[in-house]
Scaffold this motif. Structure first.
Motif, PDB file in Angstrom:
ATOM      1  N   ASN A 503       0.844  -1.197   0.000  1.00  0.00           N
ATOM      2  CA  ASN A 503       0.000   0.000   0.000  1.00  0.00           C
ATOM      3  C   ASN A 503       0.877   1.243   0.000  1.00  0.00           C
ATOM      4  OD1 ASN A 503      -1.903   1.973   0.264  1.00  0.00           O
ATOM      5  ND2 ASN A 503      -2.736   1.266   2.210  1.00  0.00           N
ATOM      6  N   HIS A 509      -6.489   0.086   3.115  1.00  0.00           N
ATOM      7  CA  HIS A 509      -7.239  -0.764   2.188  1.00  0.00           C
ATOM      8  C   HIS A 509      -7.445  -2.137   2.830  1.00  0.00           C
ATOM      9  CE1 HIS A 509      -7.165   2.113  -1.040  1.00  0.00           C
ATOM     10  NE2 HIS A 509      -5.853   2.207  -0.992  1.00  0.00           N
ATOM     11  N   TRP A 511      -8.155  -5.714   2.582  1.00  0.00           N
ATOM     12  CA  TRP A 511      -8.116  -6.576   1.391  1.00  0.00           C
ATOM     13  C   TRP A 511      -8.941  -7.840   1.608  1.00  0.00           C
ATOM     14  CZ3 TRP A 511      -7.076  -4.352  -2.829  1.00  0.00           C
ATOM     15  CH2 TRP A 511      -7.003  -5.109  -4.002  1.00  0.00           C
ATOM     16  N   CYS A 562     -10.476  -4.456  -2.589  1.00  0.00           N
ATOM     17  CA  CYS A 562     -10.528  -3.704  -1.343  1.00  0.00           C
ATOM     18  C   CYS A 562     -11.952  -3.750  -0.817  1.00  0.00           C
ATOM     19  CB  CYS A 562     -10.106  -2.258  -1.595  1.00  0.00           C
ATOM     20  SG  CYS A 562     -10.234  -1.199  -0.131  1.00  0.00           S
TER      21      CYS A 562
END
Length: 581
Positions: A503, A509, A511, A562
């Motif tokens: 990232n 984010h 995942w 995401c």
């Protein structure tokens, strides 16, 4: 300083350097000598500071510094050389150095825009576009502020800018080869798993629900938010009939964290068409994975989930003993759910709290009044969990934690972001200063089950300008591209697959890979040392580098994205595809 902090610091000093050089150029043109010299000195310091941040980021990983080293550094060097030479030549009349100072400002601004609008990966096309912009802006400033250039010089400058612009545009927008292994939107019939033993019907529709004394417009399953809790025992065959009453944009059911067969995964355009108003779809799968899961629409999911189309799925290995409570946390129209509830529990009774984060952002949970253990994460039991006291846990978007404890004589309270959502009696505690559990070092370790990896993929998460659609958008990107232009990750059945997820953006984010749980190998170069962590949702924070792996044992085409759902809608979605070759 963490890599995430370095990314933020680099952005700040880049802005300061560009502003300093441009301000110095403007002050020089206005013949304000002290101001020009002061701003030039400030810009010089900021430029040197950026050289330091770029060096530190390059040491953290090439992903974080590629365009800074290849584009920003040469432009910054040119800025220093040109502005420095101009300042040395200027004795009394600083107006003569206005153009060199402005050139430095244009160079630093172009370098900054490359990071902000393009990011990773660095490309020759974007570098040439930056050069053309700097040359063009400098030529205009030269014509307005400097001595009138000769015709030969003017032509050379125009030619240089034009060549850089044409070459840069050509390289930047050249179409890539069509990725292999794209899904074909052909949907298979549901597999035969036997006669259902647990049947449910979920009807999606608009509704008005009461929350904390307010009437809130929502999208709901069976008129309630959250939707009905679906429960089963290991060995059951679950059948869920989904009907759409009036959700115009369509609905589906995705079984978050539950590794169903691909055609039951509920991703519109990939595993099934969206269920439109008046239509229905039947899901059927075997309950063979005990744990805490949840379901939600995957059609326009950033809107649908936020509006209330979600619920909990619990598969138990045996009938529940003691107290078993699900706590799905959500924010509906700005109102936090669930509504706080008090449920007295006799001392000595075992309690299991199933915590589910259905929002798109991380929540902080703290259990006060008793020691507890984290028994499971994302539906997978932990090995050798130890008692914890006055310790908070961070649950990413889509994630689930199971906390277990034996009810004490005194009250126990579960706090989410400082708010009590469940308690066994009146309880007050200041949990904000409690340390946060690191699940990578919690529990008893075990060897990694693989000695080699058949496939390796790197996903670099960033932001950038996406020009492939009808209108430009500032997208959340993976390896410099945004959905639907991100090439799929192609694996074969039986492969052992390793992901490196990086990232380099300034936001978290969470995942989420569909259809598989991944084993965490390391985070930021530090190997996982606690219980094996099999996750389906995990926060990749700014500057983080996660190494995870899994066995490719569930064929199909799987979303990999995401789970901050607005980020997925803005481009951060790709697919894992099984190849038969």
């Amino acid at each position: 300083m963490s890599t995430g902090s370095l990314l933020a610091a680099d952005l700040v000093v880049a802005v300061l350097a560009a502003a300093g050089w441009l301000g110095a150029g403007a002050a020089s043109a206005a013949r304000r000598r002290p101001v020009a010299l002061g701003l030039a000195a400030f810009a010089l310091l900021a430029t040197v500071a950026r050289a330091i941040t770029i060096t530190a980021l390059a040491r953290a990983g090439w992903w974080f510094a590629a365009e800074k080293v290849l584009v920003a550094a040469p432009l910054s060097l040119a800025a220093l050389v040109v502005s420095g030479a101009g300042l040395l030549r200027a004795r009394r009349d600083l107006r003569s150095v206005a153009v060199p100072l402005l050139f430095a400002g244009y160079a630093e601004s172009a370098a900054l825009l490359v990071t902000v609008l393009h990011g990773y990966p660095a490309s020759a096309g974007v570098g040439l576009l930056a050069v053309s912009g700097v040359v063009a802006a400098t030529a205009v400033s030269w014509r307005l502020l400097g001595p009138r250039p000769s015709r030969a010089v003017s032509r050379a400058v125009v030619a240089l800018a034009a060549v850089a612009l044409v070459a840069g545009v050509g390289l930047a927008v050249a179409p890539a080869a069509a990725p292999a292994g794209q899904h074909t939107h052909e949907y298979r019939a549901a597999p035969t798993v036997g006669e259902p033993t647990r049947r449910f019907t979920l009807t999606a529709g608009t509704a008005t629900v009461g929350v904390s004394g307010r009437e809130v417009a929502a999208w709901a399953f069976n008129g309630q938010v959250p939707g009905p809790e679906l429960t089963a025992a290991v060995g059951d065959v679950i059948e869920v009939t989904l009907r759409n009453r009036d959700i115009g944009r369509g609905v589906t059911l995705h079984w978050h964290g539950y590794d169903v067969p691909n055609d039951q995964d509920g991703v519109p355009g990939v595993t099934q068409p969206a269920v439109l108003p008046g239509q229905e779809f039947v899901y059927r799968f075997r309950a063979d994975q005990a744990g805490t899961y949840w379901y939600h629409t995957h059609a326009v999911s950033d809107v649908g989930v936020r509006m209330g189309l979600y619920g909990v799925l619990v598969v138990r290995p045996a009938p529940a003993t003691g107290v078993d409570v699900t706590v799905p946390v959500h924010t509906l129209a700005g109102v936090p759910l669930p509504v706080p509830r008090v449920e007295p529990v006799p001392p000595g009774v075992p309690v299991r709290l199933r915590l589910v984060n259905t929002d798109s952002t991380t929540h902080r949970y703290a259990l006060a009044g008793t020691p507890f253990r984290v028994a499971a994460i994302d539906g997978s039991d932990l090995r050798g969990p130890t008692p914890l006291v006055e310790t908070a846990v961070l649950i990413p978007a889509g994630g689930r934690y199971d906390l277990v404890f034996e009810a004490p004589a005194g009250p126990v309270g579960l706090f989410v972001d400082g708010r009590v959502v469940y308690s066994t009696g009146p309880v007050a505690a200041a949990t904000g200063g409690w340390p946060v559990l690191d699940p990578l070092s919690y529990g008893a370790g075990a060897p990694v089950p693989w000695s080699r990896f058949d496939r390796r993929f790197t996903l670099v998460l960033d932001r950038g300008l996406d020009l492939h659609g009808l209108l430009p958008r500032y997208a959340h990107t993976v390896n410099g591209a945004a959905d639907p232009d991100i090439p799929p990750q192609v694996v074969r059945l039986g492969d052992t697959v390793r992901f490196t997820i990086v990232n380099r953006s300034l936001v978290v984010h969470p995942w989420h890979l569909h259809g598989h749980h991944v084993l965490v190998l390391s985070r930021n170069g530090r190997p996982a040392s606690g219980s094996p962590l099999w996750l389906d949702s995990f926060d990749v924070r700014p500057g983080d580098v996660w190494e995870v792996a899994f066995s490719a044992d569930n064929p199909g085409v799987w979303a990999n994205h995401c789970h901050n759902l607005p980020h997925a809608d803005a481009g951060m979605m790709l697919h894992l595809t099984y190849s038969s070759i």
